[in-house]
Design an enzyme around this catalytic site. Sequence first.
Site, PDB file in Angstrom:
ATOM      1  N   HIS A 124      70.487  22.096  66.779  1.00  0.00           N
ATOM      2  CA  HIS A 124      71.491  21.433  67.718  1.00  0.00           C
ATOM      3  C   HIS A 124      71.132  20.556  68.807  1.00  0.00           C
ATOM      4  O   HIS A 124      72.076  20.124  69.640  1.00  0.00           O
ATOM      5  CB  HIS A 124      72.208  22.809  68.386  1.00  0.00           C
ATOM      6  CG  HIS A 124      73.012  23.727  67.323  1.00  0.00           C
ATOM      7  ND1 HIS A 124      73.855  23.399  66.764  1.00  0.00           N
ATOM      8  CD2 HIS A 124      72.833  25.037  67.256  1.00  0.00           C
ATOM      9  CE1 HIS A 124      74.460  24.327  65.917  1.00  0.00           C
ATOM     10  NE2 HIS A 124      73.750  25.338  66.249  1.00  0.00           N
ATOM     11  N   ASP A 161      71.745  26.490  57.522  1.00  0.00           N
ATOM     12  CA  ASP A 161      72.044  27.386  58.639  1.00  0.00           C
ATOM     13  C   ASP A 161      73.435  27.604  58.496  1.00  0.00           C
ATOM     14  O   ASP A 161      74.248  26.802  58.298  1.00  0.00           O
ATOM     15  CB  ASP A 161      71.600  26.966  60.114  1.00  0.00           C
ATOM     16  CG  ASP A 161      71.657  27.672  61.295  1.00  0.00           C
ATOM     17  OD1 ASP A 161      70.679  28.062  61.562  1.00  0.00           O
ATOM     18  OD2 ASP A 161      72.798  27.934  61.851  1.00  0.00           O
ATOM     19  N   HIS A 163      75.563  27.614  61.097  1.00  0.00           N
ATOM     20  CA  HIS A 163      76.168  26.618  62.143  1.00  0.00           C
ATOM     21  C   HIS A 163      75.796  25.334  61.541  1.00  0.00           C
ATOM     22  O   HIS A 163      74.614  24.821  61.159  1.00  0.00           O
ATOM     23  CB  HIS A 163      75.767  26.851  63.624  1.00  0.00           C
ATOM     24  CG  HIS A 163      75.960  28.143  63.914  1.00  0.00           C
ATOM     25  ND1 HIS A 163      75.164  29.201  63.915  1.00  0.00           N
ATOM     26  CD2 HIS A 163      76.925  28.887  64.566  1.00  0.00           C
ATOM     27  CE1 HIS A 163      75.478  30.231  64.437  1.00  0.00           C
ATOM     28  NE2 HIS A 163      76.564  30.225  64.621  1.00  0.00           N
ATOM     29  N   ASP A 248      71.384  32.734  59.019  1.00  0.00           N
ATOM     30  CA  ASP A 248      72.379  33.649  59.620  1.00  0.00           C
ATOM     31  C   ASP A 248      73.781  33.416  58.832  1.00  0.00           C
ATOM     32  O   ASP A 248      74.743  33.939  59.435  1.00  0.00           O
ATOM     33  CB  ASP A 248      72.546  32.892  61.146  1.00  0.00           C
ATOM     34  CG  ASP A 248      72.336  31.494  61.182  1.00  0.00           C
ATOM     35  OD1 ASP A 248      72.325  30.788  60.279  1.00  0.00           O
ATOM     36  OD2 ASP A 248      72.479  30.712  62.577  1.00  0.00           O
TER      37      ASP A 248
END
Length: 349
Positions: A124, A161, A163, A248
């Site tokens: 991120h 991931d 996200h 995740d």
Amino acid sequence: MVPGILYDPLVLEHETGRHPENRGRLTAIVALLQRRGLWERLEHVEVAPASIESLESVHDSGYLRALRDAAEAGGGFLTADTPFSRRSWDAVVAASGAAIGAVDAVLDGLVPSAFALIRPPGHHAGSRSGMGFCLVNHAAVAARHCVLHRGLERVLLVDYDVHHGNGTQEIFYEDPAVLYFSTHQYPAYPGTGPAREIGSGAGLGTTVNVPLPAGVADAGYRLALEEVLVPIAEEYRPDLILVSAGFDAHWRNTAYLNSIRMGVTVSGFGEWARLLQGLADRLCGGRLAFVLEGGYDPEALAWSVDATFRSLLGEPVEDPLGPAPNLAEPAIDDLIEEYRRIHGLSGHL
């Protein structure tokens, strides 16, 4: 030869207290690998800290200076969900160094594949800011190192991931030397990564987003990887595959991340590692490196990393956690067909 592992205990010095991204994530991985006899079998590659020049190859120097100064002053919060502490600068320098070391070890032929066991995660973090638990984008630093210092022309960066790696996408959006491929729950934090974002300028077509609805599990991810990633990789012909390995999407993470509702299993992650190794073997001499991103249930994370190593070793994967209870996985065939069309992949599912 066995896979390499890069781990520097300095990454534990990024102190976050009771935050979901805490040192217990890595200590759980190390403990399980040791208990199952895998830790001693892997090739441990020494970690050297990343240079400031390496970090500046993807991040603004002013941002890095402000982050280092704030850490040395005692830490605080970069954003509301992104704490850092006095030793966080040392931790991120070690983490980026491990990511660089992983690709170097593979390119130098020291190991057939490598895994940088690091924290905090990085995908991120954009060129001028961090967010979402991330301070510095370690995978981006490693990818840029491959291009600037190792002479690679094409790096495939696969991010699974749960996200979207908005920072990684921003860094390489106009750069054809790095093809960024992301599977992610959508909509979910950080709200980015629709399929229509495909890069721009010289990098047009080298951003590939595969947004997936909540509830997708092993079958859906397998479809996405086989029907979108594989043909795109075969067309791109990378010199190395680098993986932003977030775990995740495992179903146990729903207890730690309120908006996440995916159903991937430990066995599923093992299957992905086998697919990626096969892809690397066909396209780039087996050159494959992993950089740890998310994964916040310590037990699920540890078993998923174990599954990744077992798959790279060609060994059976053990999954004591099993599938998600009461999960009805949605059909995503039409979505995958749409994503294939966006990227000019011929034929139908």
